[in-house]
Design a protein around this motif. Structure first.
Motif: not given
Length: 470
Positions: A168-191
Motif C-alpha cells: 500500500t502507498w502508506r508503507w512509503i511513510f511507515f518504512v521511515n519508522i524503523p529508520l528513524c528509531l535506529i538512527a536515534a538510538v545510534v546517535l544517543l549511544r555514540n554521540f
C-alpha cells in the motif's frame, strides 16, 4: 578525536557509528524526496484531490526551507544533538501521520510536519560531520553523506512503485519508522556532546519574521504561474507581504543580541561566495532533475524508469567527486577546487545543449554524470571552507544558511524553468518529440548560464589551502 579542541564540545565515541547514523538520517530526507513520485497516481486514486497533489511536494519544501536556518541557529545555542533528535522525532511523527492520512488535505498538512523535521535533519548531518572531522577529512565524510542521495535517487522511485503496487502507498511513510528509531538510538549511544554552558537568548521575533517572509517568498515562487498568474493581485500581495516581513527581519536582526541569522554571514567573502554558489547549485540540480526525465520521455520516447536512471547519474557522479575533493583542495586550495567543479558543471550542461530528439539516452546520462562530478567538486569544498572559517558556536548557522540558499535557488529555478516550459509545451501527451525538445531546451540554456555564473562566483573563493583555514 578530530573535533575542534578550542571550543566547549567533546566527543568520547568513535566516529564510525556517528557517521553511520548521519547517513541513515540523511537517507530519511533523501528517500522521501524521491520515493513518493511513483506513487502519486495511487495516492490520488485512494484519497482523491488530484488538483491538490502538487502541494504534497510544495508543503514539504516550504516547511523544510523555513526550518533550516532556525535549526542551524538553535544548534549553535543548545547543541547539535538535541536539535537533531528533535528533527528525527518530528520527521517520525510526520511519517506516521502521513501513513494514517484520511484525505489529501490531511496528507498535505502531515507532509509539512515531515518537512519541518527534514529542515533540522539535513543541516545537522552536515554540521555534525563538520564538528567531528578535520578539514582534511570532511570531504570524504561528506562524500559518504552525498552517496546516500545517489543511492536514494535510484532506489526511491523503485521502492515507491513496489510499495504502491504490492503493499500500500502508506508503507512509503511507515518504512521511515524503523529508520528513524535506529538512527536515534545510534546517535544517543555514540554521540556525546557538551554544548557551551553560557546563557544565550533566542531571537523569537527574528525567527517568526524569517519564517513568515521565507514562507511567502518561496510560496510565491512555487505557485506563481501555476495557481495564479505572475502579475495577478494574489502574486503581488504574496511577494509584497514577503518583502515587508523580510525587511522587518533585517531591522530586527541588526539589533538582536543573538540574531537567528546574523547579518555578518552575508558579508564575509568566503561565506557570501559559498552561499551564492549553493543558490546556483540548487537551481541547476532541481532544473535538471525536474526536466531531464521529461525530455527523455517526451523527446526520446523512453519509459519513466530509464528516464529516471539517466538523471540519476548526476547523483552518482556527485559523491564520487565529493569523496575525492579533499585531495584537490588540500593541495591547490578551495578556489581551485570550486573553479574546476564549476567548469565541469559548465561542460556537462553545455553537452545537454547539443541534444535533440535524435539523441541517445546514454548521451543524457553522460552529460548528467559530468554535471554531478562538477557539483561534487564545488558544493562540498565550498561548504567545508565556510564551516572552517568560523568557530563551533557559529558553524550551525553557517551550514544552515548554505542549505537555505540551495532551497531558495531550487524554488527560483523551478519557478523560472516551469514558466518557460509551460509557455511552450501545454500538454506532454499531445506534443510531438520535436516540440518537447524545443520546449525544454531553454531549461538547459538556463542551467548552462547558472553553471557559467558559478565559475565567476568561484573565482571569489579564498585561495588558501585547507590547512591554512584552521
Amino acid at each position: 578525536m578530530a573535533n575542534d579542541t578550542s571550543v566547549s564540545v567533546g566527543f568520547r565515541s568513535e566516529r564510525g557509528p556517528i557517521l553511520a547514523s548521519l547517513m541513515l538520517t540523511t537517507s530519511l530526507v533523501a528517500l522521501d524526496a524521491t520515493i513518493i513520485v511513483t506513487a502519486v497516481v495511487t495516492i490520488v486514486d485512494d484519497l482523491g484531490g488530484f488538483t491538490s497533489f502538487p502541494w504534497l511536494f510544495s508543503a514539504y519544501l516550504l516547511a523544510q526551507a523555513v526550518a533550516t536556518p532556525i535549526s542551524g541557529k538553535l544548534s549553535d545555542i543548545v547543541g547539535r544533538k538535541p536539535v537533531m533528535l528533535a528533527g528525527i522525532a518530528t520527521f517520525l511523527v510526520g511519517s506516521i501521520l502521513c501513513g494514517l492520512a484520511w484525505s489529501m488535505p490531511a496528507l498535505i498538512a502531515f507532509r509539512a510536519i515531515q518537512g519541518l523535521g527534514a529542515g533540522a535533519v539535513q543541516p545537522m548531518s552536515l554540521t555534525i560531520a563538520g564538528d567531528i572531522y578535520t578539514v582534511a577529512e570532511r570531504a570524504k565524510a561528506q562524500g559518504y553523506l552525498a552517496s546516500v542521495w545517489g543511492m536514494s535517487a535510484v532506489l526511491g522511485p523503485s521502492l515507491g512503485g513496489l510499495f504502491a503496487e504490492y503493499l500500500t502507498w502508506r508503507w512509503i511513510f511507515f518504512v521511515n519508522i524503523p529508520l528513524c528509531l535506529i538512527a536515534a538510538v545510534v546517535l544517543l549511544r555514540n554521540f556525546h556532546e557538551t554544548a557551551p554552558r553560557e546563557k544565550r537568548s533566542i531571537d523569537y521575533m527574528g525567527a517568526m519574521l524569517l519564517a513568515g517572509g521565507a514562507t511567502l517568498a518561496i510560496l510565491g515562487l512555487l505557485e506563481g504561474g501555476q495557481q495564479w498568474a505572475w502579475a495577478s493581485p494574489t502574486s503581488i500581495g504574496v511577494f509584497g507581504a514577503a518583502g515587508v516581513l523580510l525587511v522587518a527581519f533585517v531591522l530586527v536582526e541588526r539589533r538582536a543580541a543573538e540574531p537567528i541569522l546574523p547579518l555578518w554571514v552575508l558579508t564575509r567573502r568566503v561565506l557570501v561566495a559559498s552561499t551564492v554558489l549553493s543558490l546556483l547549485i540548487g537551481a541547476v540540480v532541481l532544473g535538471l532533475t525536474s526536466y531531464v526525465p521529461t525530455f527523455a520521455q517526451g523527446a526520446l520516447g523512453v519509459g519513466p524508469l530509464v528516464a529516471g536512471f539517466a538523471v540519476a547519474t548526476l547523483t552518482i557522479g556527485w559523491p564520487i567527486a565529493a569523496s575525492n575533493a579533499g585531495k584537490l583542495y588540500l593541495r591547490a586550495g578551495f578556489r581551485v577546487s570550486a573553479l574546476v567543479g564549476a567548469v565541469a558543471a559548465s561542460v556537462g550542461t553545455a553537452l545537454l545543449l547539443l541534444l535533440d530528439e535524435s539523441a541517445a539516452i546514454w548521451q543524457i546520462a553522460a552529460a548528467a554524470f559530468v554535471v554531478g562530478l562538477g557539483m561534487g567538486l564545488t558544493a562540498s569544498p565550498t561548504l567545508i571552507a565556510a564551516q572552517a572559517s568560523v568557530e563551533w558556536n557559529h558553524r550551525g548557522v553557517v551550514t544552515a544558511t548554505n542549505m537555505f540558499a540551495r532551497s531558495i535557488g531550487s524554488a527560483v529555478g523551478i519557478a523560472i524553468f516551469g514558466a518557460i516550459v509551460g509557455s511552450r509545451v501545454t500538454s506532454l501527451d499531445d506534443a510531438a518529440p520535436t516540440e518537447v525538445a524545443a520546449g525544454i531546451h531553454p531549461v538547459f540554456v538556463g542551467c548552462f548560464l547558472c553553471a557559467v555564473a558559478m565559475i565567476a562566483v568561484a573565482a571569489f573563493m579564498p585561495g588558501r589551502r585547507a590547512e591554512a583555514v584552521r
